[in-house]
Design a protein around this motif. Sequence first.
Motif, PDB file in Angstrom:
ATOM      1  N   GLU A  40      10.504  50.966  31.356  1.00 54.09           N
ATOM      2  CA  GLU A  40      11.851  51.163  31.905  1.00 54.09           C
ATOM      3  C   GLU A  40      12.179  52.645  32.013  1.00 54.09           C
ATOM      4  O   GLU A  40      12.737  53.101  33.016  1.00 54.09           O
ATOM      5  N   ASN A 160      17.697  44.983  44.564  1.00 49.09           N
ATOM      6  CA  ASN A 160      18.071  44.905  43.150  1.00 49.09           C
ATOM      7  C   ASN A 160      17.446  43.647  42.559  1.00 49.09           C
ATOM      8  O   ASN A 160      17.703  42.535  43.032  1.00 49.09           O
ATOM      9  N   TRP A 162      17.768  42.456  39.397  1.00 52.19           N
ATOM     10  CA  TRP A 162      18.360  41.998  38.138  1.00 52.19           C
ATOM     11  C   TRP A 162      18.867  40.566  38.165  1.00 52.19           C
ATOM     12  O   TRP A 162      19.071  39.967  37.110  1.00 52.19           O
ATOM     13  N   SER A 163      19.058  39.990  39.334  1.00 53.27           N
ATOM     14  CA  SER A 163      19.578  38.613  39.380  1.00 53.27           C
ATOM     15  C   SER A 163      18.478  37.567  39.216  1.00 53.27           C
ATOM     16  O   SER A 163      18.761  36.373  39.160  1.00 53.27           O
ATOM     17  N   CYS A 191      17.597  39.400  46.245  1.00 53.53           N
ATOM     18  CA  CYS A 191      17.311  40.783  45.822  1.00 53.53           C
ATOM     19  C   CYS A 191      17.636  41.827  46.894  1.00 53.53           C
ATOM     20  O   CYS A 191      18.035  42.948  46.581  1.00 53.53           O
TER      21      CYS A 191
END
Length: 198
Positions: A40, A160, A162-163, A191
Motif C-alpha cells: 500500500e 477506484n 475500493w467497492s 470501478c
Amino acid sequence: MDKYGVGQDVYCYPGTAVLRNLLNLRNDVELAKAERDFSELAASQISFELPPYDLPYLQALHRSLFRELYAWAGEIRTLDISKGDTRFCNVSRIEPEAIKIFASMAEQGWYESYLRAPLIEAVAESFGDLNMIHPFREGNGRAQRILYEHVILNAGFEVNWWSIGPDEWVAANIAAVNCDYSPLQVVFDRCIGQTAIG
C-alpha cells in the motif's frame, strides 16, 4: 502444501507454506499484513506513465510493490502454480502469452478512443486473460490492478477499486478462466467512473 496447491517449493521456507521473505517472517498472518502494508505504501509512490505497456512494465510495478519483502520481486516465476481448480499459465508460456495480450491492447490503441461501455468490455477481457498468465509467484493481483489503473486513466477515465471485495474479485477472475467475462464486466462497471477530463 502452499496456498497454490503445488506442495513444497523453492519460494517457501522448508517444511512450510510461508514464502521466503527479506523480513524473515515465518508466520502467514504476519507476512500477509507486511505484504499489505508495504505494498500500500509503495503503491502510493508509483507514478502514472503513458503507454506502451508490456510485461517488463508489469514487472517494474511488481518490483516497486514488493522489493522490500521478496528478493524475487519483479521476476517471472520459475514454478508452475495452480489455485483451487485453476492452473495458471505454464512457465514456458508466460512471456509469449503476455506479449500477445499486450500486443492486442496496443492494436486497440490502449482503448484511448473508447467510450465507457466498450472500455468496460475490453478491459474485462484483457484483465481476465492477463490474470491467467499470473507471471509472479505472489502479488499478481496488486501489480495487475496498478497496471490497469494506468491503462484506464490513459483511456481518460477514473478508476477506484475500493467497492470490490476479495471474494468478488476471485469469483470474477475464475469465471474469466472459462472466457466468461461478464462478472469482470460487472466489477469494472463499478470501478470505472466518469471521464477523468470531465
